[in-house]
Design an enzyme around this catalytic site. Sequence first.
Site, PDB file in Angstrom:
ATOM      1  N   GLU A 163       0.083  -6.716  -1.415  1.00  0.00           N
ATOM      2  CA  GLU A 163       1.147  -7.445  -1.395  1.00  0.00           C
ATOM      3  C   GLU A 163       1.889  -7.742  -0.114  1.00  0.00           C
ATOM      4  O   GLU A 163       1.732  -7.295   0.871  1.00  0.00           O
ATOM      5  CB  GLU A 163       2.295  -6.886  -2.177  1.00  0.00           C
ATOM      6  N   GLY A 304       0.587  -2.424   4.329  1.00  0.00           N
ATOM      7  CA  GLY A 304       0.644  -3.278   3.299  1.00  0.00           C
ATOM      8  C   GLY A 304      -0.289  -4.227   3.110  1.00  0.00           C
ATOM      9  O   GLY A 304      -1.622  -3.978   3.772  1.00  0.00           O
ATOM     10  N   GLU A 305      -0.230  -5.361   2.441  1.00  0.00           N
ATOM     11  CA  GLU A 305      -1.033  -6.841   2.490  1.00  0.00           C
ATOM     12  C   GLU A 305      -2.390  -6.410   2.173  1.00  0.00           C
ATOM     13  O   GLU A 305      -3.513  -7.118   2.325  1.00  0.00           O
ATOM     14  CB  GLU A 305      -1.056  -7.348   3.899  1.00  0.00           C
ATOM     15  N   GLY A 306      -2.691  -5.082   1.330  1.00  0.00           N
ATOM     16  CA  GLY A 306      -4.062  -4.829   0.750  1.00  0.00           C
ATOM     17  C   GLY A 306      -5.076  -4.093   1.817  1.00  0.00           C
ATOM     18  O   GLY A 306      -6.047  -3.943   1.388  1.00  0.00           O
TER      19      GLY A 306
END
Length: 338
Positions: A163, A304-306
């Site tokens: 996300e 974050g951001e996968g």
Amino acid sequence: MDEPIADLDEIRALSAHLPGPDLEAGTLAATRQAQLTKPAGALGRLEELAIWLATWQARHPPRLDHPRTLVFAGNHGVAARGVSAYPAAVTAQMVQNFIAGGAAVNQLCRVFDAGLKVYEMNLDTPTADIVVEPAMSEEECAKAMAYGMMAVEPGIDALALGEMGIGNTTAAAALCGGLFGGDGEMWTGPGTGVAGAALEAKQRAVGDAIARHRPAAHDPFDMLRRLGGLELAAITGAVIAARLGRVPVVLDGFASTAAAVLYAADPHALDHCVVGHVSAEPGHRRLVERIGQRPLFDFGMRLGEGSGATLALAVLKAAAACHNGMATFAEAKISGPS
């Protein structure tokens, strides 16, 4: 899905009838694992993961030829309270960075040969401020979940979910408190790096949101509507669609693991998921323990951001490669254990 999801009741009905593990594929994997040229258990969790992949892909041998990372981006009304070190505008700016190939997740996807897709969740319209009102209406939440479900396209054999959203560790902390109990201080960490008075203000915001919505929510999906965000709802939807499509899932950090909404509804709903890593965000460790998960590694990441989930795809690739490529004792003409 032939018809788009219209409301949360349809999500509830779908979630109540998720397919279980394919025990035949799992048994085939376990049988082969016992015949490979190594002492039993010598590859540790790689062995477990190979069997897990086969069980949830419903095929043997397991394959990891077409992994994909999905990043959902959403904005949060609570961000206006200064709960992040960065302004809400950074969400859209980071999406452009993903598109341009300049983020960490781009590099990880390239080196591990994983496809990357980024989905913007109505960035011009943040969710409502969870301190004073529900984040989303039922329709908005169901629509976001359906959007996440549709992102799970045919042909994917493993999924890493991440996300991007300024303020989403605040929403994740509130959601965890709503689902599993505890106060703002218990679940709230620095996120993007807030400290001192700013961290105290974030903890208060989370505590106030929990106190407002926990008594009013009538089930975990209603809690998601009240305390989550568009990108968190999309991740939860993607987890459901992956289960239906026999796609194993790797969850990323704190915000991504807020798909624990499904665990709160059914303790077996995340059996097709692993948590890629334990985030440096303190609430994440509490969350993974609460949902009975063992993250694959702890590198102190909190981006974050996968990113952590994508890095974990390398571990899954290694598990499948060893399982499929190693010789058996019979093939190698090596004496097995006596």
